[in-house]
Design an enzyme around this catalytic site. Sequence first.
Site, short mmCIF file in Angstrom:
data_model
loop_
_atom_site.label_atom_id
_atom_site.label_comp_id
_atom_site.label_asym_id
_atom_site.label_seq_id
_atom_site.Cartn_x
_atom_site.Cartn_y
_atom_site.Cartn_z
N VAL A 280 0.73 -1.55 -0.55
CA VAL A 280 -0.23 0.01 0.08
C VAL A 280 0.96 1.83 -0.02
CG1 VAL A 280 -1.41 1.31 1.07
CG2 VAL A 280 -2.10 -1.02 0.68
N ALA A 281 2.02 0.94 0.53
CA ALA A 281 3.15 2.66 1.15
C ALA A 281 3.29 2.53 -0.96
CB ALA A 281 4.07 1.74 1.89
N ILE A 283 1.78 2.65 -3.57
CA ILE A 283 0.93 2.74 -4.25
C ILE A 283 1.14 4.99 -4.03
CG2 ILE A 283 -1.73 3.62 -5.22
CD1 ILE A 283 0.68 0.89 -5.45
N GLU A 285 -0.88 7.54 -3.61
CA GLU A 285 -2.61 7.66 -4.47
C GLU A 285 -3.10 8.69 -4.92
OE1 GLU A 285 -0.93 8.22 0.09
OE2 GLU A 285 -0.86 6.67 -0.89
N ASP A 327 -6.04 22.74 -42.59
CA ASP A 327 -6.72 22.91 -42.89
C ASP A 327 -6.26 23.79 -43.96
OD1 ASP A 327 -8.53 22.96 -45.30
OD2 ASP A 327 -10.25 23.59 -44.53
#
Length: 559
Positions: A280-281, A283, A285, A327
């Site tokens: 978890v650490a 990641i 967030e 164009d």
Amino acid sequence: MTLPWHAETPESVTSHLAVDPATGLTAAEAQARLQRHGPNRLAEPTPRSVWLKLLDQFRSFLIIVLLGAAVLAGAVGDLKDAVVIAIVVVINALLGFFQEHRAEAALAALKNMLAPVARVQRDGQAALVEAATLVPGDVLLLEAGDRIPADARVIAAHAAEVAEAALTGESHAVAKTPSPVAADTVLAERSNMAFMNTVVTRGRLEAIVTATGMTTEMGRLAGLLAETAESATPLQIQLDRLGKRLAAIAGVVVGLIFIIGTLHGDDLVAITMTAIALAVAAIPEGLPAVVTVTLALGMHRMAKRHAIVKKLAAVETLGCTTVICSDKTGTLTLNQMTARRLFYQGRRFAVSGEGYASAGTLTAEDGQAALDFLPLFTPATLCADARIRDGQLIGDPTEGALLALAAKGNVVADELACHSPRIAEIPFDSAHKFMATFHHDGVMVQMWVKGAPDVLLARATRYLDAAGEAPLDEAARAAFEAENAALAGEAMRVLAVAGRTLPAQDFDPAGDLMAWADDLTLIGLVGIMDPPRPEAREAIRVCQAAGVAVKMITGDHRA
């Protein structure tokens, strides 16, 4: 199978579509055909529900990894991290959703501002109907300034020209006739067809609708665009790649912790808690929120510059652009024909200013004092059907260039028209390549002519120089021909302006007007072009400085 309408005669077209051009369709028949063919609208993607749009914000692999981390954090009792990650993900999704929803609402509001109508012949009378209710067989009644609401076969044309830049990219208006052309004629040369979203610039047209909605040429282009798969932006690809790498790293960390803990004989529960905590650490967030806020700020800045971005992630794509294909007509150029050069009384003049605005000056290239341009601007103004209102052109772009040129010389078109009312005209025709108008001027009639230089040179016997009218001898003729070639060599469209004074008692407005189209006095030449936008040069320079190549897409032939 759809018939090649351009190869059919007007009588064959009316027969195939079962309509009398004099009376048009009946209301009942129009309603029946509307049920069969559907409304005259281009197809649009089925709108996604609000909930699906919100769920789209969670499709990123990185977001999925974050949600997985929140679940794992909650599973091991780390509620604080679980709640923080969940809040970040939800705020990120809501911010992206509301930004994209506002952009789509703005585009929808712009679309709803347009409620096009069409003038048709129905039940024997001219009537205004919603363009969406047009059906094959409807008889369109079109005049200068009208936007053509569907593909149609011309059955009657009165000095009519149509600007087809929206479809073909051609900045010059195209003359329309009812005569059939070969079945293998390319789209841009089908002179008897009128296409959806093009504009009548001169004259009047009667045309029978042959295709509506997605069966039109514009509809075919819209269909090709709709078939193009929507690909992920570079930022989305990079974030997905990052999410996968982080997931792989977290997996490796968890695996290593389990192996090391098992080798050390640690408690299985403790090993699991440690492994999950480390995963978890790993990641970040806060990354999605930072990215979303940054993109939202970019979207806001672009909106201030009148650019609406539908997808939040697309903002970053511009930073990854290496080639821009643009164009030409109306994008790099103004799509507003503008006079740039004059040849008048044996002298050359440069014209400044852009488009149909009256701001601009006329400067002699020899550095001497300017002349009285009224003898040139009077015919340029009176021999025209177009008008400029509040900077907007109603009518032919070439005539608009002449009107804007005259306005730069402080000539007011309406005042001239009141002083010299038109009493007759020879409409422009591709066969004789000129237009002529006849105006009351006391006991005389003034004839003003504009057209192709070679045609008017052949019909002229005199020309206007600083001392007045003079015989158009070989030297003068050669000077006009050389100047015409020089202007054409600068990619300009060249118009000649001429005139003639007629005794009023000898002139019959209902007589043979072509009989007067000789013995003209050539007044001058005007070089016209569709100029580049003033900001185009700087925009291209900035792109090139940023390492972005700019390619111009055009249907023009090579010089």
